[in-house]
Design a protein around this motif. Structure first.
Motif, PDB file in Angstrom:
ATOM      1  N   LEU A 188      81.167 -14.894  -3.399  1.00  0.00           N
ATOM      2  CA  LEU A 188      81.074 -15.221  -1.751  1.00  0.00           C
ATOM      3  C   LEU A 188      82.325 -14.370  -1.761  1.00  0.00           C
ATOM      4  O   LEU A 188      81.739 -14.274  -0.208  1.00  0.00           O
ATOM      5  CB  LEU A 188      81.613 -16.974  -1.692  1.00  0.00           C
ATOM      6  CG  LEU A 188      81.581 -17.263  -0.644  1.00  0.00           C
ATOM      7  CD1 LEU A 188      80.100 -17.112  -0.017  1.00  0.00           C
ATOM      8  CD2 LEU A 188      81.793 -19.100  -0.393  1.00  0.00           C
ATOM      9  N   GLU A 189      82.663 -14.220  -1.974  1.00  0.00           N
ATOM     10  CA  GLU A 189      84.386 -13.727  -1.094  1.00  0.00           C
ATOM     11  C   GLU A 189      83.741 -12.228  -1.129  1.00  0.00           C
ATOM     12  O   GLU A 189      83.953 -11.510  -0.041  1.00  0.00           O
ATOM     13  CB  GLU A 189      85.990 -13.190  -2.037  1.00  0.00           C
ATOM     14  CG  GLU A 189      86.106 -15.451  -1.334  1.00  0.00           C
ATOM     15  CD  GLU A 189      86.215 -15.438  -0.543  1.00  0.00           C
ATOM     16  OE1 GLU A 189      86.683 -14.727   0.952  1.00  0.00           O
ATOM     17  OE2 GLU A 189      85.953 -16.364   0.154  1.00  0.00           O
ATOM     18  N   GLU A 190      82.983 -11.815  -2.148  1.00  0.00           N
ATOM     19  CA  GLU A 190      82.593 -10.135  -2.308  1.00  0.00           C
ATOM     20  C   GLU A 190      81.473  -9.982  -1.300  1.00  0.00           C
ATOM     21  O   GLU A 190      81.263  -8.783  -0.822  1.00  0.00           O
ATOM     22  CB  GLU A 190      81.901  -9.752  -3.482  1.00  0.00           C
ATOM     23  CG  GLU A 190      83.063 -10.155  -4.383  1.00  0.00           C
ATOM     24  CD  GLU A 190      82.929  -9.463  -5.970  1.00  0.00           C
ATOM     25  OE1 GLU A 190      81.558  -9.752  -5.893  1.00  0.00           O
ATOM     26  OE2 GLU A 190      83.599  -8.971  -6.681  1.00  0.00           O
TER      27      GLU A 190
ATOM     28  N   ARG B  13      83.234 -18.482  -5.865  1.00  0.00           N
ATOM     29  CA  ARG B  13      84.246 -18.139  -5.079  1.00  0.00           C
ATOM     30  C   ARG B  13      84.086 -17.003  -4.878  1.00  0.00           C
ATOM     31  O   ARG B  13      83.932 -16.732  -3.342  1.00  0.00           O
ATOM     32  CB  ARG B  13      85.652 -18.817  -5.351  1.00  0.00           C
ATOM     33  CG  ARG B  13      86.167 -19.534  -3.204  1.00  0.00           C
ATOM     34  CD  ARG B  13      87.459 -19.620  -3.846  1.00  0.00           C
ATOM     35  NE  ARG B  13      86.822 -21.485  -4.384  1.00  0.00           N
ATOM     36  CZ  ARG B  13      87.307 -22.257  -4.979  1.00  0.00           C
ATOM     37  NH1 ARG B  13      88.390 -22.004  -5.754  1.00  0.00           N
ATOM     38  NH2 ARG B  13      87.054 -23.171  -5.136  1.00  0.00           N
ATOM     39  N   LYS B  14      84.455 -16.122  -5.894  1.00  0.00           N
ATOM     40  CA  LYS B  14      84.623 -15.351  -6.256  1.00  0.00           C
ATOM     41  C   LYS B  14      83.839 -13.512  -5.474  1.00  0.00           C
ATOM     42  O   LYS B  14      84.119 -13.245  -5.015  1.00  0.00           O
ATOM     43  CB  LYS B  14      85.569 -14.662  -7.622  1.00  0.00           C
ATOM     44  CG  LYS B  14      84.970 -12.627  -7.526  1.00  0.00           C
ATOM     45  CD  LYS B  14      85.562 -12.407  -8.900  1.00  0.00           C
ATOM     46  CE  LYS B  14      86.198 -11.039  -8.861  1.00  0.00           C
ATOM     47  NZ  LYS B  14      86.542 -10.183 -10.289  1.00  0.00           N
TER      48      LYS B  14
ATOM     49  N   GLU C 245      76.998 -20.570  -0.472  1.00  0.00           N
ATOM     50  CA  GLU C 245      77.873 -21.370  -0.104  1.00  0.00           C
ATOM     51  C   GLU C 245      77.130 -22.969  -0.316  1.00  0.00           C
ATOM     52  O   GLU C 245      79.167 -23.805  -0.390  1.00  0.00           O
ATOM     53  CB  GLU C 245      78.142 -21.559   1.864  1.00  0.00           C
ATOM     54  CG  GLU C 245      79.364 -20.336   2.199  1.00  0.00           C
ATOM     55  CD  GLU C 245      79.091 -20.368   3.330  1.00  0.00           C
ATOM     56  OE1 GLU C 245      80.700 -19.298   4.517  1.00  0.00           O
ATOM     57  OE2 GLU C 245      78.576 -20.968   3.953  1.00  0.00           O
TER      58      GLU C 245
ATOM     59  N   LYS D  91      81.672 -11.838   1.989  1.00  0.00           N
ATOM     60  CA  LYS D  91      81.271 -11.979   2.745  1.00  0.00           C
ATOM     61  C   LYS D  91      82.451 -10.402   3.097  1.00  0.00           C
ATOM     62  O   LYS D  91      82.025 -10.150   4.428  1.00  0.00           O
ATOM     63  CB  LYS D  91      82.846 -12.885   3.147  1.00  0.00           C
ATOM     64  CG  LYS D  91      82.073 -14.209   3.127  1.00  0.00           C
ATOM     65  CD  LYS D  91      83.239 -15.309   3.617  1.00  0.00           C
ATOM     66  CE  LYS D  91      82.465 -16.685   3.358  1.00  0.00           C
ATOM     67  NZ  LYS D  91      83.338 -17.699   3.838  1.00  0.00           N
ATOM     68  N   GLN D  92      83.280  -9.291   2.130  1.00  0.00           N
ATOM     69  CA  GLN D  92      83.328  -8.538   2.624  1.00  0.00           C
ATOM     70  C   GLN D  92      82.421  -7.320   2.465  1.00  0.00           C
ATOM     71  O   GLN D  92      82.746  -6.248   3.591  1.00  0.00           O
ATOM     72  CB  GLN D  92      84.749  -8.390   0.864  1.00  0.00           C
ATOM     73  CG  GLN D  92      85.311  -6.808   0.885  1.00  0.00           C
ATOM     74  CD  GLN D  92      86.207  -6.650   0.192  1.00  0.00           C
ATOM     75  OE1 GLN D  92      85.958  -7.406  -0.697  1.00  0.00           O
ATOM     76  NE2 GLN D  92      86.507  -5.251  -0.266  1.00  0.00           N
ATOM     77  N   LYS D  93      81.392  -7.984   1.938  1.00  0.00           N
ATOM     78  CA  LYS D  93      80.069  -6.433   2.593  1.00  0.00           C
ATOM     79  C   LYS D  93      79.876  -6.701   3.243  1.00  0.00           C
ATOM     80  O   LYS D  93      79.642  -5.060   4.732  1.00  0.00           O
ATOM     81  CB  LYS D  93      79.319  -6.909   0.932  1.00  0.00           C
ATOM     82  CG  LYS D  93      78.693  -5.593   1.043  1.00  0.00           C
ATOM     83  CD  LYS D  93      77.635  -6.087   0.373  1.00  0.00           C
ATOM     84  CE  LYS D  93      75.665  -5.199   0.488  1.00  0.00           C
ATOM     85  NZ  LYS D  93      74.696  -4.882  -0.753  1.00  0.00           N
TER      86      LYS D  93
ATOM     87  N   ILE E 264      74.684 -15.741   1.352  1.00  0.00           N
ATOM     88  CA  ILE E 264      75.916 -16.522   2.275  1.00  0.00           C
ATOM     89  C   ILE E 264      76.341 -18.086   2.020  1.00  0.00           C
ATOM     90  O   ILE E 264      76.460 -18.925   1.522  1.00  0.00           O
ATOM     91  CB  ILE E 264      77.313 -15.629   2.962  1.00  0.00           C
ATOM     92  CG1 ILE E 264      77.495 -13.870   2.979  1.00  0.00           C
ATOM     93  CG2 ILE E 264      78.388 -16.873   3.438  1.00  0.00           C
ATOM     94  CD1 ILE E 264      77.981 -13.408   3.882  1.00  0.00           C
TER      95      ILE E 264
ATOM     96  N   LYS F  36      85.306 -21.012  -9.858  1.00  0.00           N
ATOM     97  CA  LYS F  36      86.016 -19.638  -9.407  1.00  0.00           C
ATOM     98  C   LYS F  36      85.297 -18.874  -9.587  1.00  0.00           C
ATOM     99  O   LYS F  36      85.154 -17.804  -8.561  1.00  0.00           O
ATOM    100  CB  LYS F  36      87.196 -19.123 -10.267  1.00  0.00           C
ATOM    101  CG  LYS F  36      88.193 -20.447 -10.537  1.00  0.00           C
ATOM    102  CD  LYS F  36      89.169 -20.485 -11.375  1.00  0.00           C
ATOM    103  CE  LYS F  36      90.386 -21.678 -11.859  1.00  0.00           C
ATOM    104  NZ  LYS F  36      91.086 -21.593 -12.172  1.00  0.00           N
TER     105      LYS F  36
END
Length: 237
Positions: A225-227, A222-223, A192, A229-231, A188, A219
């Motif tokens: 990165l969100e995955e 960013r997607k 970032e 963070k979700q994990k 992460i 984009k």
């Protein structure tokens, strides 16, 4: 030394380790030796956490957790000194750094690098010899009276993971997931940094077509990165 972490009496060692011991048994470079001389007053082996000193289970790759109290001459001692000690010690370590009635906790999350090296005869025990430090975690400096690191868990690996969670601020997590969490935190942080760098580069790009292409990359990053963070969230309790 006082029982500063209020651990069971059975875990207390309270033995000063002469700095010369590190020179004798570790390959110390002149620069690192200077670190010991200029930055460290003394080192006390305060606690030994093990199946014998606590009513917990151990594991073949984790038989002891040592707690060292390091009195520093200055509070800004470079952390490479503790990475050096940790890499060369055969057990997991928690450092309590002390200066002027204040303390901070430092722990290097580390794993064996030779878990399956060589061939082991039937019935023989695998011997570990080398650690790899994955990431260093440190708490802020605090008054000695505020120092706290509760023992939480019924096994040494779980206790160690909870120490890492407390010092790092990771917080509650599922048993056995700390290695994944540490790896994800590094991913992460890298993602970032890469995203921020790409966004800055895009803003400075004068050509519209290149901006549009870079925005597509932004984009996608960013997607991703969100995955990640979700994990990370799924590993939490």
């Amino acid at each position: 030394m006082d029982n500063i972490l209020h651990y069971p009496q059975s875990t207390i060692v309270n033995r000063v380790v002469p700095k010369t011991m590190f020179y004798k048994f570790m390959e110390v470079s002149p620069r690192m030796k200077t670190r010991f001389v200029n930055d460290v007053v003394n080192i006390t082996w305060l606690y030994k956490l093990s199946a014998a000193t606590l009513n917990v289970t151990d594991r073949e790759d984790m038989k002891e957790i040592e707690v060292f109290v390091v009195n520093l001459k200055q509070p800004d001692c470079p952390t490479d000194l503790f990475s050096f000690i940790d890499t060369n010690m055969p057990h997991h370590i928690v450092f309590v750094l002390v200066h002027d009635n204040h303390a901070m906790l430092l722990i290097n999350y580390k794993e064996w690098t030779d878990e399956t090296f060589g061939k082991v005869a039937p019935g023989a025990r695998l011997q570990h010899t080398k650690f790899k430090i994955t990431q260093m975690f440190a708490s802020p400096w605090m008054p000695m009276t505020d120092l706290s690191l509760p023992i939480q868990g019924q096994s040494l690996p779980r206790i160690y993971d909870n120490f890492v969670a407390q010092v790092s601020g990771i917080g509650e997590h599922k048993a056995g997931t700390m290695a994944e969490i540490v790896a994800l935190r590094r991913q992460i942080a890298t993602a970032e940094t890469e995203l921020e760098s790409l966004q800055k580069k895009m803003r400075k790009e004068p050509q519209l077509d290149r901006q549009l292409a870079m925005n597509k990359q932004v984009k996608a990053k960013r997607k991703a990165l969100e995955e990640l963070k979700q994990k990370m969230g799924e590993l939490s309790l």
